[in-house]
Write a protein that holds these residues in place. Structure first.
Motif, mmCIF file in Angstrom:
data_model
loop_
_atom_site.group_PDB
_atom_site.id
_atom_site.type_symbol
_atom_site.label_atom_id
_atom_site.label_comp_id
_atom_site.label_asym_id
_atom_site.label_seq_id
_atom_site.Cartn_x
_atom_site.Cartn_y
_atom_site.Cartn_z
ATOM 1 N N ILE A 149 0.549 -1.134 -0.078
ATOM 2 C CA ILE A 149 -0.175 0.332 -0.206
ATOM 3 C C ILE A 149 1.323 1.268 0.047
ATOM 4 N N LEU A 150 1.389 1.287 1.217
ATOM 5 C CA LEU A 150 2.845 2.020 0.569
ATOM 6 C C LEU A 150 3.559 2.382 -0.690
ATOM 7 N N ALA A 151 3.911 1.316 -1.161
ATOM 8 C CA ALA A 151 4.966 1.152 -2.360
ATOM 9 C C ALA A 151 3.537 2.130 -3.827
ATOM 10 N N ASN A 152 2.305 2.031 -3.172
ATOM 11 C CA ASN A 152 1.502 2.348 -3.862
ATOM 12 C C ASN A 152 1.501 3.955 -4.114
ATOM 13 N N GLU A 153 1.672 4.049 -2.650
ATOM 14 C CA GLU A 153 1.496 5.862 -2.617
ATOM 15 C C GLU A 153 2.390 6.241 -3.082
ATOM 16 N N GLN A 154 3.476 5.669 -2.343
ATOM 17 C CA GLN A 154 4.836 6.406 -2.761
ATOM 18 C C GLN A 154 4.947 7.075 -4.433
ATOM 19 N N SER A 155 3.870 5.644 -4.927
ATOM 20 C CA SER A 155 4.876 6.100 -6.684
ATOM 21 C C SER A 155 3.406 7.279 -6.711
ATOM 22 N N ALA A 156 2.593 7.242 -6.881
ATOM 23 C CA ALA A 156 1.634 8.000 -7.349
ATOM 24 C C ALA A 156 2.204 9.454 -6.993
ATOM 25 N N ILE A 157 2.718 9.946 -5.465
ATOM 26 C CA ILE A 157 3.652 11.224 -5.618
ATOM 27 C C ILE A 157 4.966 11.421 -6.110
ATOM 28 N N ASP A 158 5.583 10.247 -6.470
ATOM 29 C CA ASP A 158 6.429 10.380 -7.196
ATOM 30 C C ASP A 158 5.646 11.144 -8.563
ATOM 31 N N ASP A 159 4.893 10.358 -9.071
ATOM 32 C CA ASP A 159 4.105 11.046 -10.025
ATOM 33 C C ASP A 159 3.848 12.277 -10.423
ATOM 34 N N THR A 160 3.745 12.302 -8.957
ATOM 35 C CA THR A 160 2.912 13.744 -9.029
ATOM 36 C C THR A 160 3.989 14.888 -8.691
ATOM 37 N N ILE A 161 5.543 15.009 -8.279
ATOM 38 C CA ILE A 161 6.169 15.818 -8.016
ATOM 39 C C ILE A 161 7.009 15.623 -9.699
ATOM 40 N N LYS A 162 6.752 14.632 -10.616
ATOM 41 C CA LYS A 162 7.946 14.834 -11.618
ATOM 42 C C LYS A 162 6.679 15.941 -12.071
ATOM 43 N N LYS A 163 5.630 15.884 -12.317
ATOM 44 C CA LYS A 163 4.840 16.234 -13.476
ATOM 45 C C LYS A 163 4.711 17.973 -12.359
ATOM 46 N N ASP A 164 4.695 17.996 -11.581
ATOM 47 C CA ASP A 164 4.874 19.641 -10.784
ATOM 48 C C ASP A 164 6.374 19.556 -11.105
ATOM 49 N N LEU A 165 7.808 19.440 -11.599
ATOM 50 C CA LEU A 165 8.722 20.132 -11.825
ATOM 51 C C LEU A 165 8.421 19.911 -13.087
ATOM 52 N N GLU A 166 8.219 18.573 -14.348
ATOM 53 C CA GLU A 166 8.151 19.018 -15.782
ATOM 54 C C GLU A 166 7.270 20.057 -16.082
ATOM 55 N N GLU A 167 5.943 20.785 -15.396
ATOM 56 C CA GLU A 167 5.022 21.722 -16.014
ATOM 57 C C GLU A 167 5.683 22.783 -15.197
ATOM 58 N N LYS A 168 6.197 23.073 -13.904
ATOM 59 C CA LYS A 168 6.510 24.293 -13.756
ATOM 60 C C LYS A 168 8.163 24.828 -13.857
ATOM 61 N N LYS A 169 9.430 24.168 -14.281
ATOM 62 C CA LYS A 169 10.486 24.119 -14.922
ATOM 63 C C LYS A 169 11.182 24.758 -13.883
ATOM 64 N N TYR A 170 11.146 24.381 -12.104
ATOM 65 C CA TYR A 170 12.120 24.379 -11.182
ATOM 66 C C TYR A 170 13.403 24.576 -11.170
ATOM 67 N N ASN A 171 14.104 25.423 -10.998
ATOM 68 C CA ASN A 171 15.790 25.697 -10.919
ATOM 69 C C ASN A 171 16.535 25.790 -9.546
ATOM 70 N N LEU A 172 17.479 25.348 -9.697
ATOM 71 C CA LEU A 172 18.305 25.658 -8.455
ATOM 72 C C LEU A 172 17.723 26.654 -7.156
ATOM 73 N N ASN A 173 17.947 27.477 -8.689
ATOM 74 C CA ASN A 173 17.710 29.384 -7.448
ATOM 75 C C ASN A 173 15.965 29.608 -7.026
ATOM 76 N N ASN A 174 15.336 28.697 -7.295
ATOM 77 C CA ASN A 174 13.529 28.241 -6.983
ATOM 78 C C ASN A 174 13.297 27.117 -7.179
ATOM 79 N N ALA A 175 14.178 26.199 -6.376
ATOM 80 C CA ALA A 175 13.774 24.369 -5.917
ATOM 81 C C ALA A 175 12.442 24.420 -5.351
ATOM 82 N N LYS A 176 11.894 23.272 -5.668
ATOM 83 C CA LYS A 176 10.763 22.710 -4.558
ATOM 84 C C LYS A 176 11.369 21.774 -3.516
ATOM 85 N N VAL A 177 10.735 22.282 -2.381
ATOM 86 C CA VAL A 177 11.498 21.454 -1.448
ATOM 87 C C VAL A 177 10.506 21.071 -1.197
#
Length: 142
Positions: free
Chosen positions: A8-36
């Motif tokens: 169950i946790l692995a499935n949840e982690q996979s969904a969170i990973d997908d959300t984080i990747k999509k957010d980075l691809e859409e918003k193009k965070y760089n090191l000066n405005n990295a998402k934490v």
């Protein structure tokens, strides 16, 4: 039941990973405005994940500055999309985190920032009280 909880946790982690990747691809965070993301998976309040993109492939060295010169350093392979886990944060403390980028020819960029953590959670994680009975009903959820 432990293996079921891990699934169950692995499935949840996979969904969170997908959300984080999509957010980075859409918003193009760089090191000066990295998402934490502090405690991105909800299981480790003294951890974080830093996500950012670089124009060129670079390796990343991350250092969490210790309170007593007991720094924790991790190194990460060259890439342009970076998902850097941060471990070793102190509870209820403004932690200093240093990120160094290297392209292999001595080119280094150092960015230092702070990550504030909250007081820790219970010593006994909630998932230890969870189980699935023979009828596949989940027990122990809040």
């Amino acid at each position: 039941s432990v293996s079921i909880v891990n699934t169950i946790l692995a499935n949840e982690q996979s969904a969170i990973d997908d959300t984080i990747k999509k957010d980075l691809e859409e918003k193009k965070y760089n090191l000066n405005n990295a998402k934490v993301y502090i405690n991105p998976y909800g299981t480790s309040p003294l951890s974080a994940l830093i996500a950012f993109k670089t124009d060129k492939e670079v390796s990343v060295t991350l250092t969490v500055k210790g309170k007593n010169s007991d720094d924790l350093t991790t190194r990460h392979v060259k890439n342009t999309y970076h998902y850097i886990p941060v471990y070793g944060l102190y509870e209820n403390y403004e932690n200093t985190v240093e990120v160094k980028l290297s392209s292999g020819a001595g080119f280094i960029v150092v960015i230092a920032g702070n990550i504030m953590t909250m007081p820790g959670l219970s010593k006994k994680p909630a998932y230890l009280n969870m189980d699935i009975d023979k009828d596949f009903k989940i027990k122990g959820l809040f």
